[in-house]
Design an enzyme around this catalytic site. Structure first.
Site, PDB file in Angstrom:
ATOM      1  N   TYR A 134       0.883  -1.148  -0.008  1.00 53.63           N
ATOM      2  CA  TYR A 134       0.129   0.005   0.185  1.00 53.63           C
ATOM      3  C   TYR A 134       0.746   1.223  -0.039  1.00 53.63           C
ATOM      4  O   TYR A 134       0.500   2.401  -0.113  1.00 53.63           O
ATOM      5  CB  TYR A 134      -0.784   0.106   1.219  1.00 53.63           C
ATOM      6  CG  TYR A 134      -2.340  -0.460   0.912  1.00 53.63           C
ATOM      7  CD1 TYR A 134      -2.425  -2.052   0.777  1.00 53.63           C
ATOM      8  CD2 TYR A 134      -3.492   0.037   0.847  1.00 53.63           C
ATOM      9  CE1 TYR A 134      -3.581  -2.477   0.542  1.00 53.63           C
ATOM     10  CE2 TYR A 134      -4.697  -0.381   0.709  1.00 53.63           C
ATOM     11  CZ  TYR A 134      -4.825  -1.800   0.479  1.00 53.63           C
ATOM     12  OH  TYR A 134      -5.911  -2.539   0.249  1.00 53.63           O
ATOM     13  N   LYS A 201       2.056 -13.990   5.733  1.00 49.55           N
ATOM     14  CA  LYS A 201       2.242 -14.697   4.812  1.00 49.55           C
ATOM     15  C   LYS A 201       3.647 -15.079   4.748  1.00 49.55           C
ATOM     16  O   LYS A 201       4.316 -14.877   3.695  1.00 49.55           O
ATOM     17  CB  LYS A 201       1.641 -14.292   3.550  1.00 49.55           C
ATOM     18  CG  LYS A 201       1.776 -15.168   2.387  1.00 49.55           C
ATOM     19  CD  LYS A 201       0.769 -16.227   2.340  1.00 49.55           C
ATOM     20  CE  LYS A 201       0.915 -17.233   1.447  1.00 49.55           C
ATOM     21  NZ  LYS A 201      -0.002 -18.289   1.647  1.00 49.55           N
ATOM     22  N   ASP A 250      -3.772 -17.701   4.783  1.00 48.53           N
ATOM     23  CA  ASP A 250      -4.477 -18.365   4.246  1.00 48.53           C
ATOM     24  C   ASP A 250      -5.212 -19.293   5.016  1.00 48.53           C
ATOM     25  O   ASP A 250      -6.569 -19.579   5.282  1.00 48.53           O
ATOM     26  CB  ASP A 250      -4.042 -19.223   2.902  1.00 48.53           C
ATOM     27  CG  ASP A 250      -2.605 -19.911   3.165  1.00 48.53           C
ATOM     28  OD1 ASP A 250      -2.169 -19.169   3.933  1.00 48.53           O
ATOM     29  OD2 ASP A 250      -2.217 -20.693   2.642  1.00 48.53           O
ATOM     30  N   ASP A 274      -6.799  -5.738   5.042  1.00 45.69           N
ATOM     31  CA  ASP A 274      -7.821  -5.156   4.293  1.00 45.69           C
ATOM     32  C   ASP A 274      -8.900  -6.448   3.839  1.00 45.69           C
ATOM     33  O   ASP A 274      -9.879  -6.132   4.040  1.00 45.69           O
ATOM     34  CB  ASP A 274      -7.215  -4.842   2.743  1.00 45.69           C
ATOM     35  CG  ASP A 274      -8.091  -3.970   1.826  1.00 45.69           C
ATOM     36  OD1 ASP A 274      -9.145  -3.392   2.444  1.00 45.69           O
ATOM     37  OD2 ASP A 274      -7.876  -3.804   0.714  1.00 45.69           O
TER      38      ASP A 274
END
Ligand code: NAI
Length: 383
Positions: A134, A201, A250, A274
């Site tokens: 971002y 992640k 995930d 987000d």
């Protein structure tokens, strides 16, 4: 005790939702504390109202007041599509270094949800707001800039990367990750929430997302040794008020669907945050009620999370719930939990009575739609 709250009315439905929600906030404080506590509202101009009254969409006086402010609250600000107009929300976030975006996700009984047990969800998401992809550092495919970056990465850094690639950069700093994780841990301790989960992640992006994980654990161990333990330490018999663990992004999406009751405070990076914030809000059927706050170390800027809803603006149809619940977050933030609890109970009671604004009525069997103003009056009466 008096608390000064600077407020920006906002565009579109902003004035209506404020007119409906603010009296409920004041009434809740009065009911909880009589005359001993009070919110002192000070309006700041921004957006269309700013342009109308000063010619500026973000007048200097607004910025000056916010520089010294501890508490602020805003309705939605429109971002006209077109050249040369930056989003006021993004501008405010950057100017005041509002690095933590905090969204509580909780179910209100009666609202239609896509899952069987939405009541098991009670989480607060802490999303890093300033770093990650971002940061907006990217170059379009085929441009001289992209080619230059690609050439550097390939020739000097030995990266395998196609000449034709678009390229984006994902900067993540120790300072940025630690201050976000610190906020989440402090919140869990202060509000007696049992678990903080670092969502990342890092199995794939080892130094950025993996850095977030490592810095989060390091910060907790160094700064909160008496209050926070890891999952591993808990398994070995340690007993401390807060457990810190981590989940790969995930897997976390599966976890919040299958075992939401295991999670309480989630600290995560910008892009993961987000996704998970909106997914969880949808899981409880509550996108229209979702409150939020963006915080720096000195300023807590509460906001309705929806936009200006131009098609219903001025029609007395808007739902003031998101702004009202943002106000309840503000009350919790200053420690006025009794008043915040009154608001949550009033929202639950009003939804159970099935007289709600049209957006909610369409999600509740047998509900009758009322206008924005009447909804506010019912909420006030249900305090
Ligand atoms: P939006 O949130 O304004 O509208 C999306 C849909 O939800 C529309 O159908 C709208 O009628 C409905 N809706 C939104 N809030 C509602 C409420 N309180 N009660 C009942 N229905 C509601 O999003 P959209 O259309 O993408 O954006 C419109 C404008 O708002 C744009 O200029 C955008 O930049 C701005 N915006 C500002 C935000 C902020 O200030 N935090 C956040 C999102 C959008």
């Amino acid at each position: 005790m008096e608390k000064v709250v600077y407020f920006i009315e906002g565009d579109g439905i902003g004035p209506e939702v404020w007119a409906s929600a603010r009296p409920v906030l004041d009434a809740a404080v009065k009911k909880a504390y009589g005359d001993s506590n009070k919110l002192v509202w000070k309006e700041l101009l921004a957006g269309e109202k700013g342009v109308r009254e000063t010619g500026e969409n973000l007048p200097e006086a607004t910025l000056t007041a916010l520089k010294g402010a501890e508490l602020a609250m805003k309705g939605p600000l429109g971002t006209p599509v077109g050249k040369g107009f930056r989003s006021l929300n993004v501008t405010l976030r950057q100017m005041f270094d509002l690095y933590a975006c905090i969204r509580p996700i909780k179910y209100f009984p009666g609202i239609e949800s896509p899952v069987k047990h939405p009541e098991r969800v009670d989480m607060v998401i802490f999303r890093e707001n300033t770093e990650d992809v971002y940061a907006g550092i990217e170059w379009a495919a085929g441009t001289p800039e992209a080619k230059k970056v690609v050439a550097f990465l390939r020739d000097e850094m030995g990266a395998k990367i196609a000449d034709t690639a678009a390229v984006g950069i994902k900067p993540m700093t120790e300072k940025g990750c630690k201050r976000l994780a610190r906020r989440a841990v402090k919140f869990a301790i202060d509000q007696k929430r049992p678990v903080v989960t670092l969502m990342h992640k890092g199995n794939i992006m080892k130094f950025t997302e993996g850095g977030f994980r490592a810095w989060g654990y390091e910060m907790a161990a160094n700064e909160f040794p008496d209050q926070v333990m890891t999952e591993g330490q808990a398994a070995e018999g340690a007993r401390k008020p807060v457990t810190i663990n981590d989940r790969i992004a995930d897997a976390m999406f599966q976890e919040v669907l299958i075992r939401p009751e295991k999670y309480s405070v989630v600290a995560t990076t910008n892009l993961n945050g987000d996704y998970i914030s909106d997914a969880l809000a949808a899981q409880v059927g509550g996108l229209g009620l979702a409150p939020g706050v963006n915080m720096s170390d000195t300023l807590a800027f509460f906001e309705a999370t929806h936009g200006t809803a131009p098609t219903i603006a001025g029609k007395d149809m808007a739902n003031p719930g998101s702004l009202l619940l943002s106000g309840a977050m503000l009350l919790e933030h200053v420690g006025w939990f009794e008043a915040a609890n009154l608001i949550h109970a009033a929202v639950s009671k009003t939804i159970a009575a099935r007289k709600v604004t049209i957006d909610l009525a369409s999600q509740i069997d047998g509900a009758k739609a009322v206008g924005c103003r009447e909804f506010g009056e019912i909420l006030g009466a249900n305090l």
